[in-house]
Design a protein around this motif. Sequence first.
Motif, PDB file in Angstrom:
ATOM      1  N   ARG A 107     142.389  99.532 -13.184  1.00 39.58           N
ATOM      2  CA  ARG A 107     141.345  98.491 -13.273  1.00 39.58           C
ATOM      3  C   ARG A 107     140.269  98.726 -12.217  1.00 39.58           C
ATOM      4  O   ARG A 107     139.072  98.551 -12.466  1.00 39.58           O
ATOM      5  CB  ARG A 107     141.965  97.098 -13.111  1.00 39.58           C
ATOM      6  CG  ARG A 107     142.728  96.639 -14.344  1.00 39.58           C
ATOM      7  CD  ARG A 107     143.323  95.244 -14.213  1.00 39.58           C
ATOM      8  NE  ARG A 107     142.367  94.271 -13.718  1.00 39.58           N
ATOM      9  CZ  ARG A 107     142.710  93.196 -13.003  1.00 39.58           C
ATOM     10  NH1 ARG A 107     143.977  92.956 -12.716  1.00 39.58           N
ATOM     11  NH2 ARG A 107     141.787  92.358 -12.582  1.00 39.58           N
ATOM     12  N   PHE A 108     140.706  99.110 -11.010  1.00 35.30           N
ATOM     13  CA  PHE A 108     139.779  99.398  -9.921  1.00 35.30           C
ATOM     14  C   PHE A 108     138.841 100.547 -10.300  1.00 35.30           C
ATOM     15  O   PHE A 108     137.629 100.464 -10.111  1.00 35.30           O
ATOM     16  CB  PHE A 108     140.549  99.751  -8.638  1.00 35.30           C
ATOM     17  CG  PHE A 108     139.662 100.272  -7.542  1.00 35.30           C
ATOM     18  CD1 PHE A 108     138.965  99.406  -6.719  1.00 35.30           C
ATOM     19  CD2 PHE A 108     139.511 101.644  -7.336  1.00 35.30           C
ATOM     20  CE1 PHE A 108     138.137  99.888  -5.707  1.00 35.30           C
ATOM     21  CE2 PHE A 108     138.689 102.135  -6.338  1.00 35.30           C
ATOM     22  CZ  PHE A 108     137.998 101.254  -5.517  1.00 35.30           C
ATOM     23  N   LYS A 109     139.402 101.606 -10.848  1.00 32.70           N
ATOM     24  CA  LYS A 109     138.587 102.772 -11.213  1.00 32.70           C
ATOM     25  C   LYS A 109     137.577 102.427 -12.306  1.00 32.70           C
ATOM     26  O   LYS A 109     136.431 102.871 -12.272  1.00 32.70           O
ATOM     27  CB  LYS A 109     139.477 103.944 -11.630  1.00 32.70           C
ATOM     28  CG  LYS A 109     140.205 104.574 -10.452  1.00 32.70           C
ATOM     29  CD  LYS A 109     141.058 105.743 -10.863  1.00 32.70           C
ATOM     30  CE  LYS A 109     141.740 106.354  -9.642  1.00 32.70           C
ATOM     31  NZ  LYS A 109     142.542 107.514  -9.969  1.00 32.70           N
ATOM     32  N   LYS A 110     138.005 101.606 -13.282  1.00 31.96           N
ATOM     33  CA  LYS A 110     137.082 101.166 -14.340  1.00 31.96           C
ATOM     34  C   LYS A 110     135.960 100.325 -13.748  1.00 31.96           C
ATOM     35  O   LYS A 110     134.780 100.507 -14.091  1.00 31.96           O
ATOM     36  CB  LYS A 110     137.835 100.372 -15.408  1.00 31.96           C
ATOM     37  CG  LYS A 110     138.689 101.207 -16.315  1.00 31.96           C
ATOM     38  CD  LYS A 110     139.383 100.329 -17.343  1.00 31.96           C
ATOM     39  CE  LYS A 110     140.295 101.134 -18.248  1.00 31.96           C
ATOM     40  NZ  LYS A 110     140.983 100.285 -19.234  1.00 31.96           N
ATOM     41  N   ALA A 111     136.320  99.404 -12.859  1.00 33.55           N
ATOM     42  CA  ALA A 111     135.310  98.542 -12.228  1.00 33.55           C
ATOM     43  C   ALA A 111     134.363  99.362 -11.361  1.00 33.55           C
ATOM     44  O   ALA A 111     133.149  99.118 -11.341  1.00 33.55           O
ATOM     45  CB  ALA A 111     135.994  97.457 -11.400  1.00 33.55           C
ATOM     46  N   ASP A 112     134.908 100.349 -10.664  1.00 33.02           N
ATOM     47  CA  ASP A 112     134.071 101.192  -9.807  1.00 33.02           C
ATOM     48  C   ASP A 112     133.117 102.046 -10.640  1.00 33.02           C
ATOM     49  O   ASP A 112     131.960 102.240 -10.276  1.00 33.02           O
ATOM     50  CB  ASP A 112     134.943 102.067  -8.907  1.00 33.02           C
ATOM     51  CG  ASP A 112     134.176 102.638  -7.723  1.00 33.02           C
ATOM     52  OD1 ASP A 112     133.345 101.898  -7.135  1.00 33.02           O
ATOM     53  OD2 ASP A 112     134.405 103.813  -7.384  1.00 33.02           O
ATOM     54  N   LEU A 113     133.614 102.542 -11.764  1.00 31.79           N
ATOM     55  CA  LEU A 113     132.746 103.301 -12.670  1.00 31.79           C
ATOM     56  C   LEU A 113     131.615 102.416 -13.184  1.00 31.79           C
ATOM     57  O   LEU A 113     130.455 102.839 -13.235  1.00 31.79           O
ATOM     58  CB  LEU A 113     133.552 103.881 -13.834  1.00 31.79           C
ATOM     59  CG  LEU A 113     132.744 104.642 -14.890  1.00 31.79           C
ATOM     60  CD1 LEU A 113     132.025 105.839 -14.267  1.00 31.79           C
ATOM     61  CD2 LEU A 113     133.636 105.088 -16.025  1.00 31.79           C
ATOM     62  N   LYS A 114     131.941 101.197 -13.558  1.00 30.85           N
ATOM     63  CA  LYS A 114     130.919 100.250 -14.020  1.00 30.85           C
ATOM     64  C   LYS A 114     129.881 100.027 -12.922  1.00 30.85           C
ATOM     65  O   LYS A 114     128.683 100.015 -13.182  1.00 30.85           O
ATOM     66  CB  LYS A 114     131.568  98.932 -14.421  1.00 30.85           C
ATOM     67  CG  LYS A 114     130.598  97.903 -14.929  1.00 30.85           C
ATOM     68  CD  LYS A 114     131.320  96.635 -15.357  1.00 30.85           C
ATOM     69  CE  LYS A 114     130.326  95.603 -15.864  1.00 30.85           C
ATOM     70  NZ  LYS A 114     130.996  94.364 -16.261  1.00 30.85           N
ATOM     71  N   ARG A 115     130.345  99.882 -11.674  1.00 31.42           N
ATOM     72  CA  ARG A 115     129.433  99.696 -10.545  1.00 31.42           C
ATOM     73  C   ARG A 115     128.496 100.889 -10.399  1.00 31.42           C
ATOM     74  O   ARG A 115     127.292 100.744 -10.242  1.00 31.42           O
ATOM     75  CB  ARG A 115     130.239  99.505  -9.257  1.00 31.42           C
ATOM     76  CG  ARG A 115     129.368  99.358  -7.999  1.00 31.42           C
ATOM     77  CD  ARG A 115     130.171  99.480  -6.718  1.00 31.42           C
ATOM     78  NE  ARG A 115     130.901 100.731  -6.586  1.00 31.42           N
ATOM     79  CZ  ARG A 115     130.362 101.893  -6.179  1.00 31.42           C
ATOM     80  NH1 ARG A 115     129.082 101.962  -5.893  1.00 31.42           N
ATOM     81  NH2 ARG A 115     131.098 102.984  -6.094  1.00 31.42           N
ATOM     82  N   ILE A 116     129.062 102.084 -10.484  1.00 31.64           N
ATOM     83  CA  ILE A 116     128.270 103.311 -10.344  1.00 31.64           C
ATOM     84  C   ILE A 116     127.216 103.407 -11.454  1.00 31.64           C
ATOM     85  O   ILE A 116     126.049 103.719 -11.196  1.00 31.64           O
ATOM     86  CB  ILE A 116     129.190 104.553 -10.340  1.00 31.64           C
ATOM     87  CG1 ILE A 116     130.034 104.576  -9.071  1.00 31.64           C
ATOM     88  CG2 ILE A 116     128.383 105.842 -10.486  1.00 31.64           C
ATOM     89  CD1 ILE A 116     131.183 105.570  -9.105  1.00 31.64           C
ATOM     90  N   VAL A 117     127.625 103.118 -12.674  1.00 34.55           N
ATOM     91  CA  VAL A 117     126.698 103.172 -13.813  1.00 34.55           C
ATOM     92  C   VAL A 117     125.568 102.148 -13.625  1.00 34.55           C
ATOM     93  O   VAL A 117     124.386 102.452 -13.857  1.00 34.55           O
ATOM     94  CB  VAL A 117     127.455 102.942 -15.145  1.00 34.55           C
ATOM     95  CG1 VAL A 117     126.490 102.718 -16.296  1.00 34.55           C
ATOM     96  CG2 VAL A 117     128.370 104.111 -15.433  1.00 34.55           C
ATOM     97  N   LEU A 118     125.921 100.950 -13.199  1.00 32.19           N
ATOM     98  CA  LEU A 118     124.904  99.914 -12.985  1.00 32.19           C
ATOM     99  C   LEU A 118     123.946 100.288 -11.859  1.00 32.19           C
ATOM    100  O   LEU A 118     122.730 100.051 -11.970  1.00 32.19           O
ATOM    101  CB  LEU A 118     125.577  98.564 -12.701  1.00 32.19           C
ATOM    102  CG  LEU A 118     126.223  97.898 -13.904  1.00 32.19           C
ATOM    103  CD1 LEU A 118     127.103  96.726 -13.470  1.00 32.19           C
ATOM    104  CD2 LEU A 118     125.169  97.420 -14.898  1.00 32.19           C
ATOM    105  N   GLU A 119     124.462 100.872 -10.805  1.00 37.94           N
ATOM    106  CA  GLU A 119     123.590 101.309  -9.711  1.00 37.94           C
ATOM    107  C   GLU A 119     122.617 102.371 -10.196  1.00 37.94           C
ATOM    108  O   GLU A 119     121.437 102.358  -9.845  1.00 37.94           O
ATOM    109  CB  GLU A 119     124.414 101.832  -8.535  1.00 37.94           C
ATOM    110  CG  GLU A 119     125.075 100.734  -7.731  1.00 37.94           C
ATOM    111  CD  GLU A 119     125.975 101.254  -6.615  1.00 37.94           C
ATOM    112  OE1 GLU A 119     126.301 102.470  -6.598  1.00 37.94           O
ATOM    113  OE2 GLU A 119     126.383 100.433  -5.774  1.00 37.94           O
ATOM    114  N   LYS A 120     123.109 103.278 -11.018  1.00 40.06           N
ATOM    115  CA  LYS A 120     122.249 104.336 -11.563  1.00 40.06           C
ATOM    116  C   LYS A 120     121.189 103.740 -12.497  1.00 40.06           C
ATOM    117  O   LYS A 120     120.019 104.111 -12.445  1.00 40.06           O
ATOM    118  CB  LYS A 120     123.099 105.379 -12.289  1.00 40.06           C
ATOM    119  CG  LYS A 120     122.329 106.612 -12.657  1.00 40.06           C
ATOM    120  CD  LYS A 120     123.270 107.720 -13.081  1.00 40.06           C
ATOM    121  CE  LYS A 120     122.473 108.965 -13.265  1.00 40.06           C
ATOM    122  NZ  LYS A 120     122.980 110.084 -12.527  1.00 40.06           N
TER     123      LYS A 120
END
Length: 142
Positions: free
Chosen positions: A82-95
């Motif tokens: 769940r953490f990795k999915k949330a972190d990926l979402k964060r990275i995508v949103l930042e980009k």
Amino acid sequence: MNYTVSLLKTQADCQTLIDLTESDKAGLAYRKTGIERQRESVEKNSVDIDAELASAVAEVNALQIVINGLPDGDVKDDTVIRFKKADLKRIVLEKRKVNSGVLSMLTKEFDIACIEKDIQEADAFIAVVTARMNELPPAVQN
């Protein structure tokens, strides 16, 4: 720009040029309105991205705290996923925030400025052709 309107010999030719330029100007105004709306949309999307990003950051931070307190096992493994999915979402949103927000908005603003200059030039051209048309004698009616 200096236009060689002295080459125009009839009022009809002048009026044709004025009509064509007015039509072009209307198209530019329509295009400007569309780009202004796109800019507003980018601005709104930027706010939405900021809200989503704040949520994703909060989720990542909360999950990290949970992971740090969990013993090894299935629950920790599921939480790490769940953490990795949330972190990926964060990275995508930042980009997305960096790429689409700022760059897109500035591009739209530049396009609007260019169109405004084109409309000003069309107005100047119409004024010069109108002045030339007023210098010419009216067409002879048979």
